[in-house]
Scaffold this motif. Structure first.
Motif, PDB file in Angstrom:
ATOM      1  N   GLU B 387      -5.008  -9.326   4.075  1.00  0.00           N
ATOM      2  CA  GLU B 387      -5.611  -8.596   3.152  1.00  0.00           C
ATOM      3  C   GLU B 387      -4.579  -7.257   2.625  1.00  0.00           C
ATOM      4  OE1 GLU B 387      -8.134  -9.937   1.445  1.00  0.00           O
ATOM      5  OE2 GLU B 387      -8.770 -11.458   2.977  1.00  0.00           O
ATOM      6  N   ILE B 388      -4.001  -6.714   3.548  1.00  0.00           N
ATOM      7  CA  ILE B 388      -3.248  -5.562   3.471  1.00  0.00           C
ATOM      8  C   ILE B 388      -1.859  -6.044   2.854  1.00  0.00           C
ATOM      9  CG2 ILE B 388      -1.823  -3.731   4.531  1.00  0.00           C
ATOM     10  CD1 ILE B 388      -4.207  -3.340   6.501  1.00  0.00           C
ATOM     11  N   PRO B 391      -1.990  -7.398  -1.503  1.00  0.00           N
ATOM     12  CA  PRO B 391      -1.686  -6.521  -2.588  1.00  0.00           C
ATOM     13  C   PRO B 391      -0.268  -6.313  -2.856  1.00  0.00           C
ATOM     14  CG  PRO B 391      -3.819  -5.918  -1.488  1.00  0.00           C
ATOM     15  CD  PRO B 391      -3.282  -6.774  -0.640  1.00  0.00           C
ATOM     16  N   SER B 480      -9.279  -3.062   0.652  1.00  0.00           N
ATOM     17  CA  SER B 480      -8.902  -4.391  -0.556  1.00  0.00           C
ATOM     18  C   SER B 480      -9.775  -5.380  -0.612  1.00  0.00           C
ATOM     19  CB  SER B 480      -7.601  -4.771   0.404  1.00  0.00           C
ATOM     20  OG  SER B 480      -7.972  -5.513   1.602  1.00  0.00           O
ATOM     21  N   LEU B 485      -8.921  -5.545  -7.519  1.00  0.00           N
ATOM     22  CA  LEU B 485      -7.581  -5.473  -7.217  1.00  0.00           C
ATOM     23  C   LEU B 485      -6.887  -4.424  -8.125  1.00  0.00           C
ATOM     24  CD1 LEU B 485      -5.301  -6.631  -5.277  1.00  0.00           C
ATOM     25  CD2 LEU B 485      -4.704  -8.044  -7.123  1.00  0.00           C
ATOM     26  N   VAL B 488      -7.935  -1.465  -6.165  1.00  0.00           N
ATOM     27  CA  VAL B 488      -7.271  -0.957  -5.071  1.00  0.00           C
ATOM     28  C   VAL B 488      -6.014  -0.558  -5.149  1.00  0.00           C
ATOM     29  CG1 VAL B 488      -6.296  -2.647  -2.951  1.00  0.00           C
ATOM     30  CG2 VAL B 488      -8.561  -3.294  -4.000  1.00  0.00           C
ATOM     31  N   TRP B 492      -4.856   2.779  -3.539  1.00  0.00           N
ATOM     32  CA  TRP B 492      -3.466   2.874  -2.367  1.00  0.00           C
ATOM     33  C   TRP B 492      -2.313   3.882  -3.074  1.00  0.00           C
ATOM     34  CZ3 TRP B 492      -2.062  -2.664  -0.234  1.00  0.00           C
ATOM     35  CH2 TRP B 492      -3.166  -2.975   0.590  1.00  0.00           C
TER      36      TRP B 492
END
Lengths: 212, 563
Positions: B387-388, B391, B480, B485, B488, B492
């Motif tokens: 999940e990291i 993206p 996330s 998205l 996210v 980030w």
């Protein structure tokens, strides 16, 4: 208004290896839908539903735990105070069945003696890939004093039954006095009836978000 | 304690006093009085030089502006600022950080480039880029050889070693162990960001070829998992199983399980039988050299031979077929164009898979995670890493410039490694209860919440709304799974650029809690948990980042010690 009332809250946990379909079972039970793209669970997820047993409305608060070994230390803290534990394996993967004894040890050690443990063999729809027979699992369940059903989160078969049978057993235990409601970690809360104003903040399960 | 506290707390239990709430339109449910009290505090501490937020940052705290609706002129000048910065021969990283905290422009390629700079993958000096990039990408290529090609080649050629060798030094032992881990990764990558079609589509970058070997194409890891797992997949159930990612292809038995005792052995045929069973170690050992049931030989053959054995090849074809159906069925619902794409992908997938050159993006993600896990055995693979990486990989793979996109695998690997180097304590089980581990972070979060808003904190404690119930996932996955998205990405930007870097995560968490204050105060236990586990999408991400920034300024004692 009255339909939001319930007499009891039962706390459940769902445990078992990663990928056996724990989150899908929860989602099928709370939303009556199969979620094919259910992501893995990190930590815990939560869902509720109000059911009726013997004319009593019971709110199930269900904790769905992460299956990967890394999360065991975290998920162990959720066992405490669970009235019901649904222990899940995947009928198409023998390794998930082989690990049941380790899950059962955790469940027995970390819950109270009156916790109802229910064994579910999930993915019963995948008959052609079956890796664990019903008879074998039934024997394991009988040997360990567990109630057992094969279920399918995908078709919904036996999903309701698993959650509700567990609740019936817990309710019976309350009725016959073997489950002490005053014990700190019985996993059951009795709500005074009728539901007081404090409960106004509570919403019906159907309206709340997916716990999956 | 806090100068905003009296205002916020005085009226929080009842209807918010209109005098506190900003008259400007605010996001629906973010309209908690305290949020705005906190937001409205002029940041005097900022003057003390503790903030990284530039004075010119076009954020109006009281009226959070959504990404798209910023005044066009401001957007243009902001883009121009980025452009100018990035075009300089030596990029001013400090300035870039300052700007990026407020969000990186959506102009094509910008985020992809800026993240590489912020994550120290690219040096500020542009002249050095070609050399640095070439070096790092070559290094990654070596890693692939080291981790994927060579061990496999060793198992395939070593005469003295064999799959049943239980010597600790046996390459096969490691190979099987790796397969177990691969199986976990495989399950997870197939369900990485499934709402984004990219991961299910075919990467135009061919699978890397081995450098040390004779230019052979690297084996597909998912094929290795499938081979090792020996799924029966030709049946209807098998196809379905592939198609639905929650019922991801399962091992009938893990490689290791092949050697577990099993009292339920029967003579099911390997690829067509209605059930598969696992031979015992003894049985397998017996059958390893001698003639025996075709099933058991096939087990070994499938493990040993890549694709040479016709039976194995047949089985692999079946796998491919089912995977292709999975591809088309999972993408068909997205849009007609992506259906077409997936159709053509499916065809090309079928055509080229045998040649082993093309693969889906999730297979690339799988390889990155496997290489990382092998190079970092202390953490290896933990669920959630996908999940990291997801993206990050998405941003790099969709870079409009093929110069960048073609190398997204290696570039994402290094940037992912940087993120993991800074956050890995969250993934390490034995650190859970230490200050550095996830337990420590969650305790910090509650302490910070107490400092910001004692009333809210008390309510959460009273209702037993513990941080493990919601913030475990927030923190380990860097949000996330909490936001869409694009949000996210935006979040980030702030984290990567922030002075506190991942120390900023704590303040974002606190901002998220405070932003749903009124609902947390009003709701029952179950409502609160559901609210925090399914964070309300209507709360603007800018509200959260802005508030988090203010909190970071106001509560410096909660900044990570090690920064």
């Amino acid at each position: 208004m009255a339909s939001y009332n319930y007499s009891y809250i039962f706390k459940y946990i769902i445990i078992g290896d990663m990928g056996v379909g724990k989150s899908c079972l929860l989602h099928q039970f709370t939303e009556k839908k199969f979620l094919p793209d259910c992501p893995h669970t990190i930590g815990v997820e939560f869902g509720t539903r109000i059911i009726e047993v013997n004319g009593q409305k019971i709110k199930l608060q269900i904790w769905d735990t992460a299956g990967q070994e890394r999360f065991r230390a975290v998920t162990r803290s959720y066992y405490r105070g669970a009235a019901g534990a649904l222990m899940v394996y995947d009928v198409t993967r023998r390794s998930t069945y082989n690990h049941l004894s380790s899950w059962l040890t955790d469940a027995r050690n970390l819950t109270n003696p009156n916790t109802t443990i229910f064994l579910i063999g999930n993915k019963s729809d995948l008959e052609s890939q079956r890796d664990v027979t019903y008879e074998e699992a039934k024997k394991f369940a009988d040997d360990n004093g567990l109630t057992f059903l094969e279920a399918s989160a995908k078709t919904g078969a036996n999903v309701e039954e698993s959650f509700i049978e567990t609740a019936k057993t817990i309710f019976q235990n309350i009725q016959n006095g073997s489950l002490d409601l005053n014990a700190a970690e019985s996993g059951v809360q009795q709500k005074t009836q009728p539901a007081p104003a404090v409960d106004l903040g509570d919403k019906p399960a159907a309206n709340s978000g997916c716990g999956c | 304690m806090s100068d905003s506290q009296p205002n916020g707390n005085g009226s929080d239990e009842t209807t918010p006093s209109p005098s506190i709430v900003s008259p400007q339109p605010v996001v629906a449910d973010g309209a908690d009085p305290l949020t705005h009290a906190v937001l409205a505090v002029p940041p005097p501490a900022a003057a003390a030089g503790t903030t990284s937020a530039p004075a010119s940052r076009p954020i109006s705290p009281a009226a959070p502006v959504s990404n798209g609706s910023a005044p066009a002129a401001a957007g243009r000048s902001r883009n121009a600022e980025f452009e100018a910065l990035l075009e300089a021969p030596v990029i001013d990283i400090a300035k870039l950080r300052e700007l990026s905290v407020g969000g990186i422009p959506e102009t094509p390629g910008t985020r992809s480039l800026v993240w590489k700079l912020l994550l120290d993958f690219l040096p500020p000096d542009r002249e050095r880029w070609p050399a640095v990039l070439a070096g790092r990408r070559a290094l990654y290529s070596n890693f692939l050889d080291e981790v994927i090609v060579n061990p496999y080649a060793a198992t395939a050629t070593a005469q003295s070693d064999h799959p049943l060798n239980d010597n600790a030094e046996s390459k096969w032992g490691e190979f099987f162990k790796d397969n177990e881990m691969l199986e976990q990764i495989d399950k997870d990558v197939r369900r990485t960001l499934t709402d984004i079609s990219l991961f299910q589509s075919i990467s135009h970058v061919p699978r890397p070829t081995s450098k040390t070997g004779t230019g052979i194409t690297m084996e597909s890891l998912c094929a290795r998992v499938d081979r090792a797992c020996l799924s029966t997949t030709h049946s209807e159930g098998g196809v379905k199983k592939k198609a639905s990612t929650s019922y991801t292809p399962q091992a009938k038995s893990k490689p290791v399980a092949l050697f577990q005792d099993d009292d339920d052995d029967d003579d099911a045929s390997l690829f067509g039988g209605s059930s598969t069973s696992t031979p015992t170690k003894q049985k397998a050992a017996k059958t390893a050299s001698a003639d025996s049931a075709p099933f058991k030989n096939a087990v070994l053959a499938a493990l040993i031979a890549p694709v040479d054995d016709p039976k194995t090849a047949q089985a692999l074809d079946a796998l491919d077929l089912s995977r292709s159906s999975a591809l088309s069925s999972s993408t068909s619902s997205l849009s007609s164009s992506s259906t077409e794409l997936s159709k053509s992908n499916t065809e090309s997938d079928l055509m080229t898979r045998g040649a082993g050159h093309q693969e889906a993006h999730w297979e690339v993600v799988e390889r990155i995670l496997f290489v990382f896990a092998k190079l970092n055995p202390g953490i290896a693979y933990v669920q959630g890493m996908n999940e990291i990486l997801g993206p990050l990989y998405y941003i790099f793979a969709t870079d409009r410039s093929s110069e960048w996109a073609d190398h997204c695998e290696a570039d994402a690997f290094f940037c992912f490694t940087t993120i993991m180097a800074e956050t890995r304590d969250n993934f390490i089980k034995h650190l859970d209860d230490t200050v550095a581990g996830i337990g420590g972070s969650m305790k910090q979060l509650m302490d910070l919440t107490l400092a910001i808003d004692p009333v809210l904190h008390a309510a959460m404690v009273k209702k037993n709304v513990q941080p493990t119930f919601f913030s475990f996932r927030w923190i380990t996955l860097l949000f996330s799974q909490e936001f869409k998205l694009p949000d996210v990405f935006r979040l980030w930007d702030s984290i990567f650029a922030h002075k506190l870097r991942f120390g900023f995560v704590l303040f974002i968490c606190a901002a998220m809690i405070v932003s749903v204050r009124s609902r947390l105060l009003a709701g029952e236990f179950a409502d609160c948990i559901k609210l925090l586990q399914n964070y309300p999408p209507e709360i603007d991400i800018r509200t959260i980042t802005t508030l988090a920034e203010r909190l970071a300024i106001k509560w410096p004692q909660f900044r990570p010690q090690f920064i």
